[in-house]
Design an enzyme around this catalytic site. Structure first.
Site, PDB file in Angstrom:
ATOM      1  N   LYS A 124       0.869  -1.188   0.000  1.00  0.00           N
ATOM      2  CA  LYS A 124       0.000   0.000   0.000  1.00  0.00           C
ATOM      3  C   LYS A 124       0.893   1.221   0.000  1.00  0.00           C
ATOM      4  CE  LYS A 124      -4.442   0.796   0.131  1.00  0.00           C
ATOM      5  NZ  LYS A 124      -5.565  -0.066  -0.292  1.00  0.00           N
ATOM      6  N   ASP A 164      -6.984   4.183  -4.535  1.00  0.00           N
ATOM      7  CA  ASP A 164      -7.663   4.021  -3.242  1.00  0.00           C
ATOM      8  C   ASP A 164      -8.325   5.385  -3.022  1.00  0.00           C
ATOM      9  OD1 ASP A 164      -7.661   1.998  -0.751  1.00  0.00           O
ATOM     10  OD2 ASP A 164      -7.493   4.006   0.080  1.00  0.00           O
ATOM     11  N   GLY A 235     -20.349   7.328   1.905  1.00  0.00           N
ATOM     12  CA  GLY A 235     -19.477   7.777   0.829  1.00  0.00           C
ATOM     13  C   GLY A 235     -20.241   7.919  -0.469  1.00  0.00           C
ATOM     14  N   PHE A 236     -19.557   8.504  -1.454  1.00  0.00           N
ATOM     15  CA  PHE A 236     -20.179   8.673  -2.768  1.00  0.00           C
ATOM     16  C   PHE A 236     -19.089   8.553  -3.829  1.00  0.00           C
ATOM     17  CE2 PHE A 236     -19.175  12.593  -0.681  1.00  0.00           C
ATOM     18  CZ  PHE A 236     -18.467  13.322  -1.615  1.00  0.00           C
ATOM     19  N   GLY A 237     -18.035   7.820  -3.463  1.00  0.00           N
ATOM     20  CA  GLY A 237     -16.931   7.592  -4.406  1.00  0.00           C
ATOM     21  C   GLY A 237     -17.201   6.346  -5.216  1.00  0.00           C
ATOM     22  N   ASN A 238     -16.130   5.898  -5.821  1.00  0.00           N
ATOM     23  CA  ASN A 238     -16.143   4.760  -6.706  1.00  0.00           C
ATOM     24  C   ASN A 238     -16.798   3.505  -6.091  1.00  0.00           C
ATOM     25  OD1 ASN A 238     -14.027   2.360  -7.178  1.00  0.00           O
ATOM     26  ND2 ASN A 238     -14.440   3.498  -9.051  1.00  0.00           N
ATOM     27  N   VAL A 239     -16.508   3.241  -4.824  1.00  0.00           N
ATOM     28  CA  VAL A 239     -17.006   2.013  -4.184  1.00  0.00           C
ATOM     29  C   VAL A 239     -18.515   2.117  -3.944  1.00  0.00           C
ATOM     30  CG1 VAL A 239     -16.790   0.502  -2.188  1.00  0.00           C
ATOM     31  CG2 VAL A 239     -14.753   1.605  -3.130  1.00  0.00           C
ATOM     32  N   ALA A 240     -18.946   3.226  -3.331  1.00  0.00           N
ATOM     33  CA  ALA A 240     -20.378   3.421  -3.044  1.00  0.00           C
ATOM     34  C   ALA A 240     -21.173   3.446  -4.350  1.00  0.00           C
ATOM     35  CB  ALA A 240     -20.575   4.728  -2.274  1.00  0.00           C
ATOM     36  N   TRP A 241     -20.586   4.044  -5.369  1.00  0.00           N
ATOM     37  CA  TRP A 241     -21.241   4.144  -6.687  1.00  0.00           C
ATOM     38  C   TRP A 241     -21.496   2.761  -7.284  1.00  0.00           C
ATOM     39  CZ3 TRP A 241     -18.250   3.052 -11.265  1.00  0.00           C
ATOM     40  CH2 TRP A 241     -18.917   3.320 -12.472  1.00  0.00           C
TER      41      TRP A 241
HETATM   42  O1  2IT Z   1      -8.189  -1.575  -0.860  1.00  0.00           O
HETATM   43  C1  2IT Z   1      -8.084  -2.074  -1.987  1.00  0.00           C
HETATM   44  O2  2IT Z   1      -8.200  -3.288  -2.181  1.00  0.00           O
HETATM   45  C2  2IT Z   1      -7.827  -1.169  -3.104  1.00  0.00           C
HETATM   46  N1  2IT Z   1      -7.755   0.041  -2.895  1.00  0.00           N
HETATM   47  C3  2IT Z   1      -7.584  -1.713  -4.480  1.00  0.00           C
HETATM   48  C4  2IT Z   1      -6.191  -2.181  -4.640  1.00  0.00           C
HETATM   49  C5  2IT Z   1      -5.842  -2.632  -6.038  1.00  0.00           C
HETATM   50  O3  2IT Z   1      -4.644  -2.934  -6.221  1.00  0.00           O
HETATM   51  O4  2IT Z   1      -6.695  -2.692  -6.910  1.00  0.00           O
END
Ligand code: 2IT
Length: 445
Positions: A124, A164, A235-241
């Site tokens: 990370k 991320d 949230g309203f980012g990529n994941v929530a979307w």
């Molecule tokens: O927390 C995660 O798994 C991510 N931010 C995605 C990591 C990735 O390499 O796609």
């Protein structure tokens, strides 16, 4: 191995890294019993080795804003383990970023990636740079300066970062462009790339889609279906979307979302138009959800409130670590919540997890429920290595299989004598056993 002893020695070395200590403690508690049945792990000091990253890079990132003012931020990459494949995990750009947060994320990533069944190690990175309010040109200059230091530590078979929080397609584009310039190669060194230059279809949706697939498997263990269920997301980012999209497509009703400024309650439920509007909110770089209520009459904005204050069947934390605490869990339980799927990393506090498990709520930790994102990153690496691209349907089908497999691993290792599936234990044990065996088999390295 005794959890207390390992934690005491870790606290002595890294006492101020509270998020990292929290993440390690959760894993150790889950694996203690099974670990102690493996003297070969104890002899090779596997746990003592896995709680320290292979290496950490820290560097200064200097850049200039649009007015010509000079700024310096900190940049990091934590390479946790490459026992089962190249280091893999996202970059986070957020003012809260520090070593504790990146070490907790890298540690989690190592086990999450193992659960995907794809050959990816854990890592990370990121910076305390704050993208809020920055122009595209400022973001580009920052990304280029960040990559100037970072690129030497990366490579398609060495370390493959992705996005991320604060790092999406735009940032990946700027970093990829600069990497190419410096390395003079066009390889899959980052994932989450644009679809026309090596990115995988479905990668933007993957974390949310995968999380909802996982939730459907959890519900199925109780003979339930997601259709007709109410859902809240933070949230309203990529994941929530992605999660809102897939939940709605499968017949659920998303009635709450939240941002740092407060919560939107939309009793009518989100529609395609409303879900697409989340992207606009994100792209504005303002980090607020309040404008949603102005745009969509019938919805209401509650300043300072979280999405967990609303009565729902399914709660999906999609934003930050420790965003759902003990009080939030008690409120959700009081309101009859059936399932909490963690799509953020370590979204629930230990107290919240204990409350949910005590109440026998279906609860899955991030390293299982949000693994769809990195899984499709792994599929992007495969496509890049093969110099081909798969259709959206092919990728989505593979994602479905991977999420089903992760669910099966959780059931296998997490089912208690009373039949309750402890997904925390299941995910931790399944992920840990794979990394531990790979580490053992490769000797002292
Ligand atoms: O927390 C995660 O798994 C991510 N931010 C995605 C990591 C990735 O390499 O796609």
């Amino acid at each position: 191995m005794k959890v207390a002893d390992i934690m005491a020695s870790l606290e002595k070395k890294h006492g101020n890294e509270k998020e990292f200590l929290q993440a390690v403690h959760e894993v150790l508690e889950s694996i203690e019993e099974i670990y102690n049945q493996h003297p070969e792990f104890q002899k090779a000091k596997i746990i003592e080795r896995l709680i320290e990253p292979d290496r950490i890079f820290t560097f200064r990132v200097t850049w200039q804003d649009d007015k010509g003012e000079v700024h310096s931020n900190l940049g990091y990459r934590v390479q946790f383990s490459n026992a089962i494949g190249p280091y893999k995990g996202g970059f986070r750009f957020h003012p809260s970023v520090n070593l504790s947060i990146l070490k907790f994320l890298g540690f989690e990533q190592m086990f999450k990636n193992a659960l995907t069944t794809l050959p990816m190690g854990g890592g990370k990175g990121g910076s305390d740079f704050d993208p809020k309010g920055k122009s595209d040109a400022e973001i580009m200059r920052f990304c280029q300066s960040f990559m100037t230091e970072m690129w030497r530590h990366l490579g398609p078979d060495t370390d493959v970062p992705a996005g991320d929080i604060g790092v999406g397609a735009r940032e990946i584009g700027f970093m990829y462009g600069w990497y190419k310039k410096l390395a003079r190669e066009n390889t899959g060194v980052l994932t989450g790339k644009g679809a026309t230059w090596g990115g995988s279809l479905i990668r933007p949706e993957a974390t949310g889609y995968g999380g909802v697939y996982f939730v459907t498997h959890m519900l199925a263990t109780k003979g339930m279906d997601i259709k007709g269920k109410t859902v809240s997301v933070s949230g309203f980012g990529n994941v929530a979307w992605g999660a809102a999209q897939k939940a709605t497509e499968l017949g659920a009703k998303v009635i709450a979302l939240s941002g740092p400024d407060g919560m939107i309650h939309d009793e009518a439920g989100m529609t395609e138009e409303k879900i697409e509007y989340m992207l606009e909110l994100r792209a504005s770089n303002n980090d607020v959800v309040a404008p949603y209520a102005d745009k969509f009459p019938g919805s209401k904005f509650y300043p300072g409130k979280k999405a967990w204050a609303v009565k729902v069947d399914i709660a999906l934390p999609c934003a930050f670590q420790n965003e759902l605490n003990g009080d939030d869990a008690r409120e959700l339980i009081k309101n009859g919540v059936i399932c909490v799927g963690e799509l953020s990393n370590m979204g629930c506090t230990p107290e919240a997890i204990a409350e949910l498990q005590k109440a026998k709520v279906l609860y899955a930790p991030g390293k299982a429920a949000n693994a769809g994102g990195v899984a499709v990153s792994g599929l992007e690496m495969t496509q890049n290595a093969m110099h081909i691209s798969w259709t959206a349907e092919e990728v989505d089908n593979k994602l479905k299989q991977i999420m089903e497999n992760i669910h099966q691993q959780c059931v296998k290792y997490g089912t208690q004598k009373d039949g309750f599936i402890n997904y925390v234990n299941g995910a931790n044990i399944a992920g840990f056993m794979k990394v531990a065996r790979a580490t053992l088999e490769q000797g002292l390295c």
